[in-house]
Write an enzyme that holds these catalytic residues in place. Structure first.
Site, PDB file in Angstrom:
ATOM      1  N   ASP A 149      33.633  33.117  37.729  1.00 12.46           N
ATOM      2  CA  ASP A 149      34.469  32.996  38.922  1.00 12.46           C
ATOM      3  C   ASP A 149      34.434  31.562  39.463  1.00 12.46           C
ATOM      4  O   ASP A 149      33.366  31.008  39.706  1.00 12.46           O
ATOM      5  CB  ASP A 149      33.881  33.975  39.955  1.00 12.46           C
ATOM      6  CG  ASP A 149      34.761  34.181  41.154  1.00 12.46           C
ATOM      7  OD1 ASP A 149      35.934  33.795  41.114  1.00 12.46           O
ATOM      8  OD2 ASP A 149      34.252  34.755  42.129  1.00 12.46           O
ATOM      9  N   ASP A 218      41.924  37.603  46.066  1.00 10.73           N
ATOM     10  CA  ASP A 218      41.213  38.889  46.159  1.00 10.73           C
ATOM     11  C   ASP A 218      42.051  40.036  46.729  1.00 10.73           C
ATOM     12  O   ASP A 218      42.759  39.871  47.725  1.00 10.73           O
ATOM     13  CB  ASP A 218      39.981  38.740  47.063  1.00 10.73           C
ATOM     14  CG  ASP A 218      38.975  37.795  46.479  1.00 10.73           C
ATOM     15  OD1 ASP A 218      39.346  36.966  45.635  1.00 10.73           O
ATOM     16  OD2 ASP A 218      37.804  37.874  46.874  1.00 10.73           O
TER      17      ASP A 218
HETATM   18  C1  GAL Z   1      35.624  35.851  44.758  1.00 12.31           C
HETATM   19  C2  GAL Z   1      36.163  36.831  43.760  1.00 12.31           C
HETATM   20  C3  GAL Z   1      35.700  38.223  44.128  1.00 12.31           C
HETATM   21  C4  GAL Z   1      34.192  38.250  44.164  1.00 12.31           C
HETATM   22  C5  GAL Z   1      33.653  37.161  45.093  1.00 12.31           C
HETATM   23  C6  GAL Z   1      32.147  37.055  45.019  1.00 12.31           C
HETATM   24  O1  GAL Z   1      36.002  34.580  44.384  1.00 12.31           O
HETATM   25  O2  GAL Z   1      37.565  36.774  43.750  1.00 12.31           O
HETATM   26  O3  GAL Z   1      36.207  39.175  43.209  1.00 12.31           O
HETATM   27  O4  GAL Z   1      33.688  38.080  42.866  1.00 12.31           O
HETATM   28  O5  GAL Z   1      34.196  35.899  44.772  1.00 12.31           O
HETATM   29  O6  GAL Z   1      31.636  36.057  45.854  1.00 12.31           O
END
Ligand code: GAL
Length: 412
Positions: A149, A218
């Site tokens: 990520d 998200d």
């Molecule tokens: C975001 C991601 C989420 C989750 C989150 C964790 O960037 O889109 O799905 O993984 O980080 O901090």
């Protein structure tokens, strides 16, 4: 003879050079559960193990769900003196391998999370500069799935936003190579943001790197936010195929947690009908089916949605084609997904605030002749149709999913 020996030898060579074929890993969209939507960073060993238990006891495993994925929140901000990432001992007192072993003992697969930068989105340890070490640790622990990520690269969010595309891509490629080098088949799921919202440019590239690619920001447990994620994925249908799937984000079906919503998103959560539509449309676009609710306390109505065999079969269809939107007007949409055996799934999707009668004509679908038409949510046969099919009432926010099967009879 000599020619055919050469041909067989060269096929063998190509296969061994490419190593583990990505098709083997994500031949159909992965199905599982991820900790983020309902727990955020509030995870621990007991929660993850009990979720694996619930995946089995609830019938989710039997319906095809396999992966238990720990999202952000498992690591500390530290590495040990040999450079290995350290799991949070208060949350995971027996380490990550113990959890992975437990998940495997249930006949399930295990996934974990990291970021290419110095820190994850929760400001915990990321993989920069330690990619191979981390990949090797994952393989030793028995990891089957990595969510990678984009956050805090190389060490801050502001820098991440300004990273040039080639550098961003290289960071994702690097971890892909490291995972392959471990020799363990590990599904590679990326949330790359390298192309800053221009998914079209990213896709030919990302397909050669990863098995899954997040198509937008998200998801939240909110109707409009779910639609945003779906719309981000809609135009990317031609890229999906066995081994690579567009990822509109994890499911919010039945997520009763009070997970923090962003201030610009309405706190109104989806109702049961909206959860059904959300699930059905994820199946129409061959999305990964990664549940985000608490499986241990799931209401029977939620379990029925998540384990609906007919919908899951649409998502997991072996032809591996993503459904596409062929018509949209006044919030009423028609989507079609080609399936194996000349069958077709058609979604009559009413995003508007009022119920509507909806018709789909064969010419829009590029077909002719008779079709047996099934209403999949009702699990009932509408009849044999030629030329078109009409559903008199598609409720507001409802997705009617029809299955069209070629009707082979000389009399019809
Ligand atoms: C975001 C991601 C989420 C989750 C989150 C964790 O960037 O889109 O799905 O993984 O980080 O901090």
């Amino acid at each position: 003879m000599f020619k055919s020996i050469l041909l067989v030898a060269s096929i063998f060579l190509v296969h061994s050079l490419r190593g583990e074929e990505p098709e083997e890993i994500a031949k159909t969209p992965p199905m599982g559960w991820n900790s983020w939507n309902c727990f955020r960073a509030g995870i621990n060993e007991e929660k993850i193990k009990s979720m694996a238990d619930a995946m089995v006891s609830s019938g989710m495993k039997e319906a095809g769900y396999r992966y238990i994925v720990i999202d952000d929140g498992w690591a500390t901000k530290q590495r040990d003196s040999a450079g290995h990432v350290i799991a949070d001992a208060a949350k995971f007192p027996h380490g990550i391998k113990a959890v992975a072993d437990y998940v495997h003992s249930k006949g399930l697969k295990f996934g974990i999370y990291s970021s290419p930068g110095c820190y994850t989105c929760q400001k915990l340890m990321g993989s920069i500069g330690h990619e191979q070490l981390d990949a090797d640790d994952y393989a030793t622990w028995g990891v089957d799935y990595l969510k990678y990520d984009w956050c805090n690269y190389p060490s801050m969010e502001q820098e991440a936003l300004k990273t040039p595309i080639p550098e961003c891509r290289a960071a994702f490629e690097l971890m892909g190579i490291c995972l392959k080098k471990t020799g363990r088949p590990i599904l590679y799921s990326v949330n790359d943001e390298c192309d800053k919202g221009t998914n079209d440019g990213a896709l030919p590239w990302v397909k050669s790197v990863a098995n899954l690619h997040r198509t937008g920001d998200d998801i939240k447990n909110n109707w409009n936010r779910m639609l945003y994620c779906l719309d981000q994925t809609a135009e990317l249908w031609e890229y999906a195929e066995p081994g690579y799937w567009n990822d509109p984000d994890m499911l919010e079906v039945g997520n009763e947690s009070r997970e923090s919503l962003w201030s610009n998103i309405s706190p109104v959560t989806m109702n049961l009908l909206e959860y059904k539509s959300h699930f059905a449309m994820w199946c129409m676009v061959s999305a990964p089916l990664i549940a985000g609710n608490d499986l241990r306390s799931m209401r029977p109505e939620i379990r029925e949605i998540l384990t609906n065999r007919a919908m899951i079969a649409i998502d997991q269809d072996p032809l591996g084609k993503q459904g596409r939107r062929i018509r949209q007007k006044d919030g009423r949409e028609v989507w079609v997904k080609e399936l194996a055996g000349g069958r077709m799934a058609v979604a009559l999707f009413n995003r508007s605030g009022t119920p509507a009668s909806m018709t789909v004509r064969w010419e829009e679908l590029g077909i002719s002749g008779h079709r047996t038409v099934m209403d999949l949510w009702k699990n009932s046969k509408l009849g044999i149709r030629k030329g078109s099919v009409t559903v008199e009432r598609v409720g507001s926010h409802e997705a009617k999913i029809l299955l069209l099967v070629p009707y082979l009879s000389s009399t019809k």
